[in-house]
Scaffold this motif. Structure first.
Motif, PDB file in Angstrom:
ATOM      1  N   LEU A  86     -22.290  32.045   5.580  1.00 49.35           N
ATOM      2  CA  LEU A  86     -21.803  32.964   6.605  1.00 49.35           C
ATOM      3  C   LEU A  86     -22.658  34.224   6.668  1.00 49.35           C
ATOM      4  N   ALA A  87     -23.011  34.761   5.505  1.00 49.28           N
ATOM      5  CA  ALA A  87     -23.828  35.983   5.470  1.00 49.28           C
ATOM      6  C   ALA A  87     -25.184  35.754   6.124  1.00 49.28           C
ATOM      7  N   GLU A  88     -25.748  34.583   5.897  1.00 51.65           N
ATOM      8  CA  GLU A  88     -27.061  34.263   6.466  1.00 51.65           C
ATOM      9  C   GLU A  88     -27.008  34.112   7.977  1.00 51.65           C
ATOM     10  N   HIS A  89     -25.835  33.812   8.510  1.00 47.60           N
ATOM     11  CA  HIS A  89     -25.706  33.568   9.953  1.00 47.60           C
ATOM     12  C   HIS A  89     -24.827  34.615  10.639  1.00 47.60           C
ATOM     13  N   GLY A  90     -24.811  35.812  10.077  1.00 48.27           N
ATOM     14  CA  GLY A  90     -24.103  36.919  10.722  1.00 48.27           C
ATOM     15  C   GLY A  90     -22.612  36.711  10.850  1.00 48.27           C
ATOM     16  N   GLY A  91     -22.026  36.036   9.872  1.00 49.79           N
ATOM     17  CA  GLY A  91     -20.584  35.806   9.885  1.00 49.79           C
ATOM     18  C   GLY A  91     -20.151  34.620  10.721  1.00 49.79           C
ATOM     19  N   LYS A  92     -21.112  33.908  11.295  1.00 50.78           N
ATOM     20  CA  LYS A  92     -20.801  32.742  12.124  1.00 50.78           C
ATOM     21  C   LYS A  92     -21.146  31.459  11.371  1.00 50.78           C
ATOM     22  N   PHE A  93     -20.693  30.347  11.913  1.00 49.75           N
ATOM     23  CA  PHE A  93     -20.969  29.057  11.297  1.00 49.75           C
ATOM     24  C   PHE A  93     -22.464  28.817  11.167  1.00 49.75           C
ATOM     25  N   GLY A  94     -22.878  28.385   9.984  1.00 48.24           N
ATOM     26  CA  GLY A  94     -24.188  27.810   9.787  1.00 48.24           C
ATOM     27  C   GLY A  94     -24.047  26.302   9.692  1.00 48.24           C
ATOM     28  N   ILE A  95     -25.158  25.628   9.447  1.00 45.88           N
ATOM     29  CA  ILE A  95     -25.101  24.165   9.351  1.00 45.88           C
ATOM     30  C   ILE A  95     -24.164  23.735   8.225  1.00 45.88           C
ATOM     31  N   ALA A  96     -24.233  24.436   7.091  1.00 51.63           N
ATOM     32  CA  ALA A  96     -23.417  24.036   5.939  1.00 51.63           C
ATOM     33  C   ALA A  96     -21.939  24.293   6.169  1.00 51.63           C
ATOM     34  N   THR A  97     -21.598  25.467   6.709  1.00 48.04           N
ATOM     35  CA  THR A  97     -20.174  25.780   6.902  1.00 48.04           C
ATOM     36  C   THR A  97     -19.556  24.931   8.008  1.00 48.04           C
ATOM     37  N   GLU A  98     -20.341  24.610   9.032  1.00 47.01           N
ATOM     38  CA  GLU A  98     -19.814  23.713  10.063  1.00 47.01           C
ATOM     39  C   GLU A  98     -19.678  22.298   9.515  1.00 47.01           C
ATOM     40  N   GLY A  99     -20.670  21.870   8.718  1.00 41.73           N
ATOM     41  CA  GLY A  99     -20.567  20.554   8.089  1.00 41.73           C
ATOM     42  C   GLY A  99     -19.375  20.465   7.157  1.00 41.73           C
ATOM     43  N   LEU A 100     -19.133  21.543   6.424  1.00 44.06           N
ATOM     44  CA  LEU A 100     -18.004  21.569   5.496  1.00 44.06           C
ATOM     45  C   LEU A 100     -16.671  21.583   6.235  1.00 44.06           C
ATOM     46  N   LEU A 101     -16.646  22.210   7.410  1.00 39.25           N
ATOM     47  CA  LEU A 101     -15.440  22.191   8.243  1.00 39.25           C
ATOM     48  C   LEU A 101     -15.039  20.756   8.562  1.00 39.25           C
ATOM     49  N   TRP A 102     -16.016  19.956   9.009  1.00 39.19           N
ATOM     50  CA  TRP A 102     -15.712  18.570   9.365  1.00 39.19           C
ATOM     51  C   TRP A 102     -15.562  17.685   8.134  1.00 39.19           C
ATOM     52  N   LEU A 103     -16.249  18.045   7.064  1.00 37.99           N
ATOM     53  CA  LEU A 103     -16.070  17.301   5.825  1.00 37.99           C
ATOM     54  C   LEU A 103     -14.639  17.440   5.328  1.00 37.99           C
ATOM     55  N   LYS A 104     -14.094  18.647   5.339  1.00 38.13           N
ATOM     56  CA  LYS A 104     -12.718  18.826   4.853  1.00 38.13           C
ATOM     57  C   LYS A 104     -11.728  18.073   5.737  1.00 38.13           C
ATOM     58  N   ARG A 105     -12.015  17.957   7.022  1.00 39.76           N
ATOM     59  CA  ARG A 105     -11.141  17.192   7.905  1.00 39.76           C
ATOM     60  C   ARG A 105     -11.223  15.708   7.587  1.00 39.76           C
ATOM     61  N   GLY A 106     -12.423  15.219   7.314  1.00 39.65           N
ATOM     62  CA  GLY A 106     -12.572  13.833   6.900  1.00 39.65           C
ATOM     63  C   GLY A 106     -11.892  13.571   5.562  1.00 39.65           C
ATOM     64  N   LEU A 107     -11.996  14.542   4.662  1.00 37.97           N
ATOM     65  CA  LEU A 107     -11.334  14.416   3.367  1.00 37.97           C
ATOM     66  C   LEU A 107      -9.817  14.390   3.522  1.00 37.97           C
ATOM     67  N   GLN A 108      -9.297  15.205   4.441  1.00 37.02           N
ATOM     68  CA  GLN A 108      -7.854  15.188   4.691  1.00 37.02           C
ATOM     69  C   GLN A 108      -7.405  13.800   5.140  1.00 37.02           C
ATOM     70  N   PHE A 109      -8.202  13.167   6.007  1.00 40.24           N
ATOM     71  CA  PHE A 109      -7.879  11.812   6.458  1.00 40.24           C
ATOM     72  C   PHE A 109      -7.869  10.831   5.285  1.00 40.24           C
ATOM     73  N   MET A 110      -8.905  10.883   4.464  1.00 42.73           N
ATOM     74  CA  MET A 110      -8.984   9.951   3.342  1.00 42.73           C
ATOM     75  C   MET A 110      -7.891  10.227   2.313  1.00 42.73           C
ATOM     76  N   LEU A 111      -7.565  11.491   2.095  1.00 43.67           N
ATOM     77  CA  LEU A 111      -6.478  11.844   1.177  1.00 43.67           C
ATOM     78  C   LEU A 111      -5.159  11.269   1.675  1.00 43.67           C
ATOM     79  N   GLU A 112      -4.896  11.419   2.966  1.00 37.95           N
ATOM     80  CA  GLU A 112      -3.657  10.885   3.540  1.00 37.95           C
ATOM     81  C   GLU A 112      -3.635   9.359   3.457  1.00 37.95           C
ATOM     82  N   LEU A 113      -4.773   8.717   3.721  1.00 34.08           N
ATOM     83  CA  LEU A 113      -4.830   7.259   3.691  1.00 34.08           C
ATOM     84  C   LEU A 113      -4.569   6.732   2.277  1.00 34.08           C
ATOM     85  N   LEU A 114      -5.226   7.318   1.292  1.00 33.50           N
ATOM     86  CA  LEU A 114      -5.015   6.882  -0.088  1.00 33.50           C
ATOM     87  C   LEU A 114      -3.582   7.145  -0.541  1.00 33.50           C
TER      88      LEU A 114
END
Length: 231
Positions: A100-128
């Motif tokens: 966030l600091a590197e991108h002026g408080g906005k999403f960077g590639i990693a934070t946006e990727g992590l946003l969707w990763l956590k959503r995918g993880l939520q799906f897999m957690l619910e499925l298991l």
């Protein structure tokens, strides 16, 4: 998200492999990390566990290839960021703050990727979780082999709210194509027969750390105003 009841983290040793009882979810590298005393998520072990989830999706068949590709792609985005400064981003919260600091408080590639990763993880957690619940429900096992309902329920609790019409329609195909539980558990047992009870036990133990990591990540994204609470 899942139930808000207290979560107790489980250590990998609690599900250690024993001769003839080796399973995918008992492997230390697949276990989500124990949090620090102040609630931080160790990045390296988190990414290792996420890789384990991405690889597990392969057990669900070719129809889930897009799910696997999405999770894998987002793991890779976060890993690239981590490898830039492993010591300074030892904890996932540090990695988020640095991106966030590197991108002026906005999403960077990693934070946006992590946003969707956590959503995918939520799906897999619910499925298991749905898999374990159905197996332990007391119903005849042959009545709970079909996991299409579990996939639909997990999707409704997680990814569905973030998907548009086309993605929702595509996921209906995924829901109907999930293999029977016995096929998945044989893969979890690394090809061994007769270990369904052991596999379910190992998955169930794995879920506590998984749930705690996901909840912590979800809460941090809300705290940083990078996401909104589930409604």
């Amino acid at each position: 998200m899942t139930s808000s009841s207290p979560v107790v983290a489980v250590e990998p040793n609690d599900v250690a492999d024993s001769p003839g009882h080796e399973t995918y979810f008992a492997k230390p590298e697949h276990f989500f990390p124990h949090l620090t005393d102040d609630g931080k998520i160790p990045t390296a072990q988190f990414l290792s566990a996420c890789q384990g989830i991405a690889d597990f999706v392969s057990f669900l068949g070719a129809t889930f290839s897009l799910v696997r590709k999405d999770i894998q792609g987002n793991v890779d985005k976060v890993r690239v960021r981590f490898e830039k400064d492993q010591e300074g981003q030892k904890y996932l919260q540090q990695l988020i703050d640095a991106d966030l600091a590197e991108h002026g408080g906005k999403f960077g590639i990693a934070t946006e990727g992590l946003l969707w990763l956590k959503r995918g993880l939520q799906f897999m957690l619910e499925l298991l979780t749905e898999m374990v619940t159905a197996y332990n429900s007391g119903l005849p096992r042959d009545k709970t082999e079909d996991l299409s309902g579990a996939v639909a329920t997990a999707y409704g609790k997680s990814l569905k709210r973030h998907h548009g019409f086309i993605a929702k329609q595509a996921f209906k195909v995924v829901t109907m194509a999930v293999p029977y539980r016995r096929q998945i558990l044989k893969a979890v047992a690394l090809g061994q027969e007769g270990l369904d009870d052991v596999c379910i036990h190992h998955i169930q133990c794995h879920l506590d750390n998984f749930r705690l990591n996901v909840k912590t990540l979800v809460d941090y994204y809300i705290e940083k105003k990078l996401d909104t609470p589930d409604v």
